[in-house]
Scaffold this motif. Structure first.
Motif, short mmCIF file in Angstrom:
data_model
loop_
_atom_site.label_atom_id
_atom_site.label_comp_id
_atom_site.label_asym_id
_atom_site.label_seq_id
_atom_site.Cartn_x
_atom_site.Cartn_y
_atom_site.Cartn_z
N VAL A 86 0.89 -1.18 0.00
CA VAL A 86 -0.09 -0.08 0.08
C VAL A 86 0.76 1.32 -0.07
O VAL A 86 2.18 1.26 0.44
CB VAL A 86 -1.01 0.16 1.35
CG1 VAL A 86 -1.98 -1.05 1.22
CG2 VAL A 86 -0.14 -0.20 2.51
N THR A 87 0.34 2.33 -0.37
CA THR A 87 0.92 3.57 -0.50
C THR A 87 -0.04 4.57 0.02
O THR A 87 -1.08 4.84 -0.38
CB THR A 87 1.24 3.71 -2.12
OG1 THR A 87 2.26 3.00 -2.69
CG2 THR A 87 1.87 5.30 -2.07
N HIS A 95 -3.70 -1.97 -3.94
CA HIS A 95 -3.24 -1.49 -5.24
C HIS A 95 -1.89 -1.75 -5.41
O HIS A 95 -0.97 -1.07 -5.83
CB HIS A 95 -3.26 0.15 -5.46
CG HIS A 95 -4.72 0.66 -5.30
ND1 HIS A 95 -5.16 1.88 -5.15
CD2 HIS A 95 -5.91 -0.03 -5.50
CE1 HIS A 95 -6.30 2.15 -5.00
NE2 HIS A 95 -6.86 1.08 -5.21
N PRO A 142 1.72 -2.87 -6.45
CA PRO A 142 2.05 -2.39 -7.93
C PRO A 142 2.26 -3.65 -8.94
O PRO A 142 1.73 -3.56 -10.04
CB PRO A 142 3.53 -2.01 -7.46
CG PRO A 142 4.05 -2.34 -6.35
CD PRO A 142 2.96 -2.52 -5.61
N TYR A 143 2.80 -4.78 -8.58
CA TYR A 143 2.92 -5.88 -9.67
C TYR A 143 1.49 -6.25 -10.07
O TYR A 143 1.29 -6.66 -11.14
CB TYR A 143 3.90 -6.85 -9.06
CG TYR A 143 5.28 -6.31 -9.29
CD1 TYR A 143 5.88 -6.25 -10.84
CD2 TYR A 143 5.93 -5.61 -8.35
CE1 TYR A 143 7.30 -5.85 -10.94
CE2 TYR A 143 7.24 -5.07 -8.65
CZ TYR A 143 7.95 -5.38 -9.93
OH TYR A 143 9.13 -4.80 -9.98
N THR A 191 -1.15 -4.91 -9.73
CA THR A 191 -2.19 -4.00 -10.25
C THR A 191 -1.62 -3.72 -11.79
O THR A 191 -2.51 -3.31 -12.56
CB THR A 191 -2.10 -2.50 -9.52
OG1 THR A 191 -2.54 -2.70 -8.19
CG2 THR A 191 -2.87 -1.49 -10.14
N ALA A 192 -0.30 -3.89 -11.95
CA ALA A 192 0.07 -3.96 -13.45
C ALA A 192 -0.72 -5.04 -14.29
O ALA A 192 -1.09 -4.81 -15.25
CB ALA A 192 1.47 -4.13 -13.54
N ALA A 226 -3.97 -3.80 -14.95
CA ALA A 226 -3.95 -2.63 -15.59
C ALA A 226 -4.07 -3.06 -17.04
O ALA A 226 -4.83 -2.55 -17.89
CB ALA A 226 -2.97 -1.50 -15.65
N ASP A 242 3.39 -11.09 -4.25
CA ASP A 242 4.69 -11.97 -4.42
C ASP A 242 4.52 -12.71 -5.96
O ASP A 242 5.65 -12.64 -6.56
CB ASP A 242 4.80 -12.83 -3.44
CG ASP A 242 6.01 -13.90 -3.34
OD1 ASP A 242 7.08 -13.11 -3.52
OD2 ASP A 242 5.87 -15.02 -3.22
N HIS A 296 4.81 -10.54 -8.87
CA HIS A 296 6.05 -10.22 -9.14
C HIS A 296 6.93 -11.18 -9.81
O HIS A 296 7.71 -10.75 -11.06
CB HIS A 296 6.72 -9.65 -7.82
CG HIS A 296 8.12 -8.97 -7.72
ND1 HIS A 296 8.95 -8.80 -6.59
CD2 HIS A 296 8.86 -8.58 -8.69
CE1 HIS A 296 10.05 -8.43 -6.97
NE2 HIS A 296 10.10 -7.93 -8.03
N TRP A 298 8.95 6.65 1.72
CA TRP A 298 8.42 6.19 0.70
C TRP A 298 9.62 5.97 -0.69
O TRP A 298 9.14 5.93 -1.73
CB TRP A 298 7.20 6.88 0.18
CG TRP A 298 6.29 6.99 1.20
CD1 TRP A 298 5.80 8.12 2.00
CD2 TRP A 298 5.23 6.10 1.36
NE1 TRP A 298 4.86 7.76 2.60
CE2 TRP A 298 4.41 6.55 2.31
CE3 TRP A 298 4.96 4.71 0.78
CZ2 TRP A 298 3.41 5.54 2.71
CZ3 TRP A 298 4.05 3.87 1.24
CH2 TRP A 298 3.24 4.31 2.33
N ILE A 340 -5.18 3.31 -14.61
CA ILE A 340 -5.34 2.71 -13.29
C ILE A 340 -6.49 3.92 -12.58
O ILE A 340 -5.98 5.09 -12.55
CB ILE A 340 -4.42 2.24 -12.60
CG1 ILE A 340 -3.29 3.29 -12.13
CG2 ILE A 340 -3.87 1.02 -13.30
CD1 ILE A 340 -2.33 2.65 -11.25
N THR A 364 3.96 1.70 -11.10
CA THR A 364 2.75 0.48 -11.71
C THR A 364 2.49 0.59 -13.10
O THR A 364 2.68 -0.56 -13.92
CB THR A 364 1.50 0.71 -10.95
OG1 THR A 364 1.71 0.70 -9.56
CG2 THR A 364 0.46 -0.25 -11.35
N ALA A 395 3.34 -2.36 -15.82
CA ALA A 395 2.33 -2.76 -16.84
C ALA A 395 2.54 -2.83 -18.03
O ALA A 395 2.24 -3.96 -18.89
CB ALA A 395 0.99 -1.70 -16.42
#
Lengths: 230, 230, 230, 230
Positions: free
Chosen positions: A37-38, A111, A113-114, A116-117, A120, A195, A198, B34, B129, B199, B203
């Motif tokens: 998370v971000t 969300h 990142p991997y 969500t990619a 996307a 995981d 990724h 971050w 996204i 992301t 993607a």
């Protein structure tokens, strides 16, 4: 805040709700620990066993500021029953999943990142390593694009997971929703989803990749679900 | 050090300046948390409300050594008004943004790696996204290449953001500048900019990517800006 | 251990050597903080000003176990002068650099992953972002492949940096060596080298990249070296 | 729990077993420190010197909850001899390696992402940097796909490592197994395996890569194994 027309937490559930406030709050530290998370994105909820209630993260509160008392108790229509904050903006999605899936005791959303990619691009993650077979029992499927706020996301999650062993779904153009028998299992699925997203992404950058044979996936998943752990 | 010809901080702003020194100092820990900055790169500033002043990071001081007293107070021409250090080498850019954009209360600047990679190619990040629609309301645009030190960077930031909902701009061959109603919002935009740059980069490595339909971007942005949070 | 035939640390340098033991030890925490090293790889040294001596990391000791007393004092032929451990296996390379470059007060060496990836291909990192122009004043060059232990690595470092503004060199098939006026500057160069190796790698994955015009590189480097910082 | 038909730990090994419980437990923190494991995946074991016993991680227990008493003592057929938990689900593989390789005193297993990506494609990691020559003495080879639970994984590990200097093997579609003279050496090999898997992956994304000449690999490996360290 509890509104006049809202139901209240019945007294027999007070102890369990208090326990779940602490438990759900603590599980959010797993989202930051595993870099899923971000800022304030992402959320976890738990169903209150035996009640039409759930405990969920407040909307837009920083992870390092979260305390058990900040968690919000909602009914399964997403209305606040107890809490000093507005609940997560994904509350309607969580609520829909609990209504439609009595076997589900916890829901997580990130969300990361991997994962969500893959979402996307709207591409399922192929089951090409044993860790994926273990946890997901096959590919991680893609659900429809849906706008936040109403029942669309929840419906998409439930419809996509129907017929899949995967506890995770990649919502197109959005991110990951996971379910579990309890909130910890849902969080674990979110962690493992990132995981494998990724690892499979990296693997495919280096050349073509083959899904594991179905019989191996079945054997691995069966063992992991029934033998692994204490 | 205050020079004889510099303005001084008017007494009615002393309390606010002291508060902002602590606040701006603390926000720099978000840049390291971050992973947006390396060594001493990056900086955050805040406008002093009601005064033609801003509070900004000193130049070239390590993040772990920053204390509120190290922050530098400058006027909106970038001249030091109060402080024992030289201000950030990006001070002129921050100052220009505050002069040109009375709605902006905070500015952040980083060389965060994924966003800077898009900037190095001079390529806008496509809004593919929901997290991007939420925070940026569309693509993250690219501004011109400009040398540090004068007004060129500030002018490029302001001109590029004109007509965009995005609070972030990728300065070509350089890095990210973000603006916000306050310094925390500018920092949040810098954090989210790196997250979506990451992301969307991943993607697109896996195949072609489609921007979200404009109507969905509009709906998501409107909701996030007006409903999300407490 | 000091051997009978080794020189000893002259008494007038005892204080400076003690200070440098603590300083060099502390700088190694920057290597781990910025993720430049794995297990026991990597090392930093400092020249003892006014003496033909240097202070360097011991060989194969874990980063979390390093204390100032573990640092090894060697002469500029790489022989141990004081210390209870064997010095870094890269000691000969550090020593050669100090002999050949009287302006160098510190040397660092890492196998940081992105920089080492460019080194593995034997490809210089093109100067395509302002952060690179600032710190390196141009491309980061590639030096020859050389076996560890003798003077070959040190000779390759010195020969490659000759005529470059870059304080960093990518030794082919090996990793990064950096130099600086002091050990902290050498460590900073190693940190920034990995940062730009990362960013430029990502940038180029997304499409072609253009080096900055030489006049801009010159202006940026001049300003950063002479105006930036306190 | 010790079952009636199981052997028990002979009294002369009690002290060593107690020491190894603490040591193996502590080594698991290296797996998390170097980001080799996710949730409860991964495991380390150590042979009890002079006994047909090993000490191994329990199955499915979180890393932050592991204590020395949680470690499980098994015989070299994988049967529990002492311990309050079920042993790792990879116990049979570890046990097979100890039976077949008397020189091996420690085994580690991870699904670290970059190494597992090479394993997913079934591709050996080419020895293109000195750090790989140092630790692995050549390419890191690929072993067969094998289902968990029986002897197949252990047999694949042993057969693949036969004739290789590498202490690491990439088990196809699965992850990494490493061996060492002791458990710390096996863990180090797992850490270095992910490091070089990462660097070589990045390197190859940017263009073709050449393995180091065999004579250089031989010289580097010989020196690192015999000269490096204290």
């Amino acid at each position: 805040m509890t509104t006049d027309t809202s139901p209240t937490v019945p007294e027999e559930h007070h102890g369990e709700v208090e326990r779940l406030r602490a438990h759900v709050c603590a599980l959010h530290t797993e989202l930051t620990r595993w870099n899923l998370v971000t800022w304030t994105s992402g959320n976890v909820s738990a169903r209150v066993p035996g009640a039409d209630l759930m405990v969920i993260k407040p909307s837009g509160v920083s992870y390092e500021d979260l305390s058990p008392e900040d968690m919000v108790v909602c009914d399964l229509d997403g209305r606040v029953v107890e809490g000093r904050h507005k609940p997560s903006s994904d509350t309607a999605a969580h609520a829909h999943v609990y209504r439609a899936r009595p076997d589900v005791g916890g829901v997580a959303h990130t969300h990361s990142p991997y994962a969500t990619a893959w979402a996307a691009r709207g591409e399922a993650i192929p089951c090409a390593i044993t860790a994926m077979a273990d946890e997901f029992g096959g590919d991680i499927p893609v659900g429809p694009f849906a706008l936040i706020g109403g029942d669309d996301i929840g419906r998409g999650v439930v419809a996509t997971l129907d017929g899949h062993r995967s506890p995770a779904v990649l919502m197109r153009g959005h991110g990951v929703f996971t379910v579990g028998a309890n909130a910890r299992a849902a969080v674990k699925a979110a962690v493992m989803c990132e995981d494998v997203a990724h690892t499979i992404h990296i693997a495919r950058q280096g050349g073509p990749l083959h899904r594991l044979p179905q019989e191996h996936i079945d054997a691995l998943h069966d063992r992991y679900q029934n033998v692994y752990g204490q």
